[in-house]
Design an enzyme around this catalytic site. Structure first.
Site, PDB file in Angstrom:
ATOM      1  N   GLY A  66      26.722  34.920  52.854  1.00 25.60           N
ATOM      2  CA  GLY A  66      26.978  35.805  51.725  1.00 25.60           C
ATOM      3  C   GLY A  66      27.359  35.085  50.456  1.00 25.60           C
ATOM      4  N   PRO A  67      26.670  34.002  50.082  1.00 26.70           N
ATOM      5  CA  PRO A  67      27.078  33.210  48.921  1.00 26.70           C
ATOM      6  C   PRO A  67      26.803  33.864  47.570  1.00 26.70           C
ATOM      7  CG  PRO A  67      25.004  32.386  49.786  1.00 26.70           C
ATOM      8  CD  PRO A  67      25.478  33.424  50.750  1.00 26.70           C
ATOM      9  N   GLY A  88      27.619  37.064  46.826  1.00 27.51           N
ATOM     10  CA  GLY A  88      28.693  37.997  46.514  1.00 27.51           C
ATOM     11  C   GLY A  88      29.803  37.306  45.747  1.00 27.51           C
ATOM     12  N   ARG A  89      30.668  38.089  45.126  1.00 32.21           N
ATOM     13  CA  ARG A  89      31.739  37.488  44.329  1.00 32.21           C
ATOM     14  C   ARG A  89      32.712  36.687  45.198  1.00 32.21           C
ATOM     15  NH1 ARG A  89      32.977  42.765  40.659  1.00 32.21           N
ATOM     16  NH2 ARG A  89      32.198  43.738  42.564  1.00 32.21           N
ATOM     17  N   GLY A 112      35.801  37.589  56.915  1.00 30.90           N
ATOM     18  CA  GLY A 112      36.537  38.361  55.929  1.00 30.90           C
ATOM     19  C   GLY A 112      35.927  39.717  55.674  1.00 30.90           C
ATOM     20  N   THR A 113      34.763  39.978  56.254  1.00 32.63           N
ATOM     21  CA  THR A 113      34.067  41.251  56.058  1.00 32.63           C
ATOM     22  C   THR A 113      34.643  42.295  56.997  1.00 32.63           C
ATOM     23  OG1 THR A 113      32.055  39.974  55.625  1.00 32.63           O
ATOM     24  CG2 THR A 113      31.802  42.341  55.955  1.00 32.63           C
ATOM     25  N   PRO A 130      40.751  40.856  57.622  1.00 30.32           N
ATOM     26  CA  PRO A 130      40.292  41.817  56.622  1.00 30.32           C
ATOM     27  C   PRO A 130      40.842  41.527  55.231  1.00 30.32           C
ATOM     28  CG  PRO A 130      41.908  42.806  58.094  1.00 30.32           C
ATOM     29  CD  PRO A 130      41.529  41.491  58.680  1.00 30.32           C
ATOM     30  N   HIS A 140      41.429  50.317  45.962  1.00 28.96           N
ATOM     31  CA  HIS A 140      40.439  49.266  45.779  1.00 28.96           C
ATOM     32  C   HIS A 140      39.459  49.639  44.676  1.00 28.96           C
ATOM     33  CE1 HIS A 140      41.929  47.955  49.719  1.00 28.96           C
ATOM     34  NE2 HIS A 140      41.400  46.777  49.437  1.00 28.96           N
ATOM     35  N   HIS A 141      38.680  48.651  44.280  1.00 32.09           N
ATOM     36  CA  HIS A 141      37.639  48.839  43.267  1.00 32.09           C
ATOM     37  C   HIS A 141      36.605  49.853  43.749  1.00 32.09           C
ATOM     38  CE1 HIS A 141      34.873  46.343  45.694  1.00 32.09           C
ATOM     39  NE2 HIS A 141      35.960  45.633  45.963  1.00 32.09           N
ATOM     40  N   LYS A 149      33.889  49.229  46.675  1.00 33.20           N
ATOM     41  CA  LYS A 149      34.203  49.066  48.100  1.00 33.20           C
ATOM     42  C   LYS A 149      33.728  50.292  48.869  1.00 33.20           C
ATOM     43  CE  LYS A 149      37.982  47.896  51.249  1.00 33.20           C
ATOM     44  NZ  LYS A 149      37.201  46.781  51.864  1.00 33.20           N
TER      45      LYS A 149
END
Length: 258
Positions: free
Chosen positions: A8-9, A11-12, A92-93, A119, A148-149, A152
């Protein structure tokens, strides 16, 4: 030297993880997993090879650790495939189901390697969860608000779910639901392990959570705020180093910070 790959490089979070890991003296970024990026470029920044499947990544780059930062649609497949290839996942997903976590736990046991599910990679968030579990022993009446933003997709967040389960497990009775009430929607939010969780999604937010404990004539609030994704990088580096020395599946950054 720990050989690390990132899934996932683009993504932020993934992009920041790549920037962070290449600066660590005891880590070597040996590849990234990204099916779409490979259509446009053979390497990331002209240096790091891009792979479209886990088997080729494992064979050609031989990573020790995979940092998984993709989406809930891809996380299980990537984590499962990494373990099968003997690569230790640091995930982390969010979005893994209880059944999927059980399958990954068994796979880690078979392969005798470690896997860390976090998480939330923020050390401050991990402490917030530990403190909440401690407080639940004496103040079991509690509710969680997570903010959250607006990008999400999952709700409740993985952090809120883990917090609720840690609180309930700390006493075996914290927020215990009535029969049939478990995990159902109500005017008090989604119930996780019997604890109401309220989810807010708004532009301008990043990642925020507060746990409110009510008692006779008092209110205790434990809150954590992440204002930048930089807050997650310390936890990612810690997890990459720790997973090399662990066997089995570990759920939560709090398990490795003491």
């Amino acid at each position: 030297m720990i050989r690390v790959a990132v899934a996932g490089p683009r993504g932020r979070m993934g992009a920041m993880a790549v920037e962070t890991l290449v600066t660590e003296r005891d880590m070597l970024l040996v590849g990234v997993l990204d099916r779409k990026m490979a259509e446009h470029s053979a390497t990331l920044g002209g240096k790091v090879p891009i792979f479209t499947d886990m088997a080729t990544l494992a064979e050609e780059s031989k990573p020790d650790v995979l940092v998984e930062l993709t989406t809930h649609e891809s996380v299980f497949r990537n984590t499962r495939d990494a373990i099968q290839e003997g690569i230790r996942p640091v995930v982390g997903t969010s979005g893994l189901t209880a059944q999927q976590i059980s399958l990954l736990t068994e796979l880690c046991r078979e392969k005798q390697i470690g896997c860390i599910l976090a998480p939330n990679f923020s050390v401050g968030a991990a402490l917030m969860m530990k403190f909440s579990a401690m407080a639940a022993k004496l103040m079991p009446e509690a509710e969680i608000i997570e903010l959250h933003h607006d990008g999400k997709k999952d709700a409740p967040s993985g952090t809120a779910e883990l917090t609720a389960r840690m609180m309930a497990e700390s006493t075996g009775a914290a927020g215990k639901p009535a029969a049939g009430e478990e995990d159902e929607n109500s005017g008090h939010g989604n119930r996780v392990a019997g604890i109401p969780v309220h989810s807010i999604r708004l532009p301008g937010l990043l990642s925020h959570q507060e746990v409110l404990f009510g008692g006779d004539g008092q209110l205790l609030t434990i809150r954590h705020d992440s204002f930048s994704r930089q807050s997650y990088m310390t936890g990612i580096k810690l997890a990459v180093r720790e997973v090399m020395n662990r066997t089995g599946l570990i759920s939560g950054l709090d398990k490795i910070i003491g």
